[in-house]
Scaffold this active site. Structure first.
Site, mmCIF file in Angstrom:
data_model
loop_
_atom_site.group_PDB
_atom_site.id
_atom_site.type_symbol
_atom_site.label_atom_id
_atom_site.label_comp_id
_atom_site.label_asym_id
_atom_site.label_seq_id
_atom_site.Cartn_x
_atom_site.Cartn_y
_atom_site.Cartn_z
ATOM 1 N N SER A 1 0.808 -1.229 0.000
ATOM 2 C CA SER A 1 0.000 0.000 0.000
ATOM 3 C C SER A 1 0.836 1.271 0.000
ATOM 4 O O SER A 1 0.296 2.372 -0.106
ATOM 5 C CB SER A 1 -0.932 0.004 1.224
ATOM 6 O OG SER A 1 -0.166 -0.146 2.390
ATOM 7 N N SER B 1 15.090 -7.274 4.591
ATOM 8 C CA SER B 1 15.804 -7.028 5.836
ATOM 9 C C SER B 1 16.153 -5.550 5.823
ATOM 10 O O SER B 1 15.339 -4.702 5.424
ATOM 11 C CB SER B 1 17.051 -7.928 5.899
ATOM 12 O OG SER B 1 17.823 -7.624 7.022
ATOM 13 N N LYS C 1 14.827 -7.615 12.477
ATOM 14 C CA LYS C 1 15.567 -7.767 11.214
ATOM 15 C C LYS C 1 16.723 -8.758 11.370
ATOM 16 O O LYS C 1 17.028 -9.492 10.438
ATOM 17 C CB LYS C 1 16.075 -6.403 10.717
ATOM 18 C CG LYS C 1 14.944 -5.436 10.310
ATOM 19 C CD LYS C 1 14.115 -5.963 9.141
ATOM 20 C CE LYS C 1 13.105 -4.949 8.646
ATOM 21 N NZ LYS C 1 12.224 -5.457 7.583
#
Ligand SMILES: NC(=O)c1ccc[n+]([C@@H]2O[C@H](COP(=O)([O-])OP(=O)(O)OC[C@H]3O[C@@H](n4cnc5c(N)ncnc54)[C@H](OP(=O)(O)O)[C@@H]3O)[C@@H](O)[C@H]2O)c1
Length: 272
Positions: A12, A133, A151
């Site tokens: 989005s 990442s 991450k």
């Protein structure tokens, strides 16, 4: 010839939206997924792009959407786990909801998508899994402890997944952008309010000032979209794809600098 197919989460805005457009322009069929389809904006009516609702924190929705997109496109060649959230600030100020949401969106969400698509790719005998990442998955910087955790988890998970995916001709990739000019800071960043201690407040203000200043040099999302495209088309087994000049530069600097020196320079730059 049949078009290649790709499904991406968090389409989005930002990198997700740009990546959908980048692939579609190059003739790919794309399942652009997002948790609120009314935000599809510029993606509506692009040839080859279909919009689906997918909230990575909702297991049934993930399963349903992956299966639907797989059937609609007669298979998915590439999955891009892009949806992201960042709870940024002093750990003591974070609440349980922020901590859980951090891992639920960036890490568990990625696992949910992959667990649903893996059996389909395995039976088909091919596929590519691309996980967003960050340089934040490779080095620890001030006030990003929660985001870093998510991450680093994505990095370790993907590095290991290679061994079990490889026998089925399923490739795994990590994309590692540096600062990118998206709406992340406005819409996906959750600023943690520091506890009422003047030392915490001072650190928060200085770090925030430093990040805002460095963000002026952020790269455009197209740089990441083109890196994802390269990773999607590569035939080899390369795992890591830094995205953008800033990412290459920072990762190089981090690699050649002993950690005590890196910490000293970071503290000196931010004045903390
Ligand atoms: N911008 C950077 O500097 C940078 C650097 C390195 C890595 N990254 C990574 O790049 C990815 C994309 O970030 P961006 O910079 O493009 O930021 P962004 O524009 O804020 O995009 C984040 C996207 O994730 C979606 N999202 C959040 N929670 C979700 C959920 N539960 N289910 C599905 N979608 C969800 C958001 O949807 P809504 O519209 O519904 O909020 C939004 O579309 C993230 O993984 C981020 O960690 C960004």
């Amino acid at each position: 010839m049949e078009s290649s197919t790709m499904l991406i989460t968090g389409a989005s805005s930002g990198i997700g939206m740009e990546t959908v457009r980048y692939f579609a322009r190059r003739g790919w069929k794309v399942a652009a997924t997002m948790r609120n389809t009314s935000k599809a904006g510029k993606l509506v009516n692009i040839p080859g792009v279909a919009i689906y609702r997918l909230d990575v924190t909702q297991p049934h929705n993930v399963e349903e959407t992956i299966n639907k997109a797989w059937n609609d496109m007669k298979g998915i060649d590439v999955i891009v786990n892009n949806a992201g959230y960042g709870a940024i600030g002093i750990l003591e100020g974070a609440n349980d909801e922020q901590i859980i949401r951090q891992m639920d969106t960036n890490f568990f969400g990625t696992l949910r998508v992959i667990r649903n698509v893996l059996p389909l790719m395995r039976k088909r005998g091919r596929g590519t899994i691309i996980n967003l990442s960050s340089i934040a998955g490779r080095m620890g910087l001030p006030l990003y402890s929660l985001y870093h955790s998510s991450k680093y988890a994505v990095e370790g998970f993907t590095e290991s997944l290679y061994y079990e995916a490889r026998p089925f001709n399923i490739k795994v990739r990590l994309i590692e952008p540096g600062p990118i000019r998206t709406e992340f800071n406005g819409r996906s960043k959750d600023e943690i309010i520091p506890p009422d201690d003047e030392r915490y407040i001072a650190i928060s203000q200085k770090v925030s000032h430093f990040y805002n200043a460095t963000f002026k040099y952020a790269a455009e999302p197209k740089v990441v979209a083109s890196t994802i495209f390269r990773a999607a088309n590569s035939k080899g087994n390369r795992l890591r794809y830094p995205a953008g000049f800033q990412s290459h530069m920072l990762l190089f600097f981090y690699r050649i600098t002993p950690l005590p020196v890196f910490r000293l320079i970071t503290r000196w730059l931010i004045n903390i």
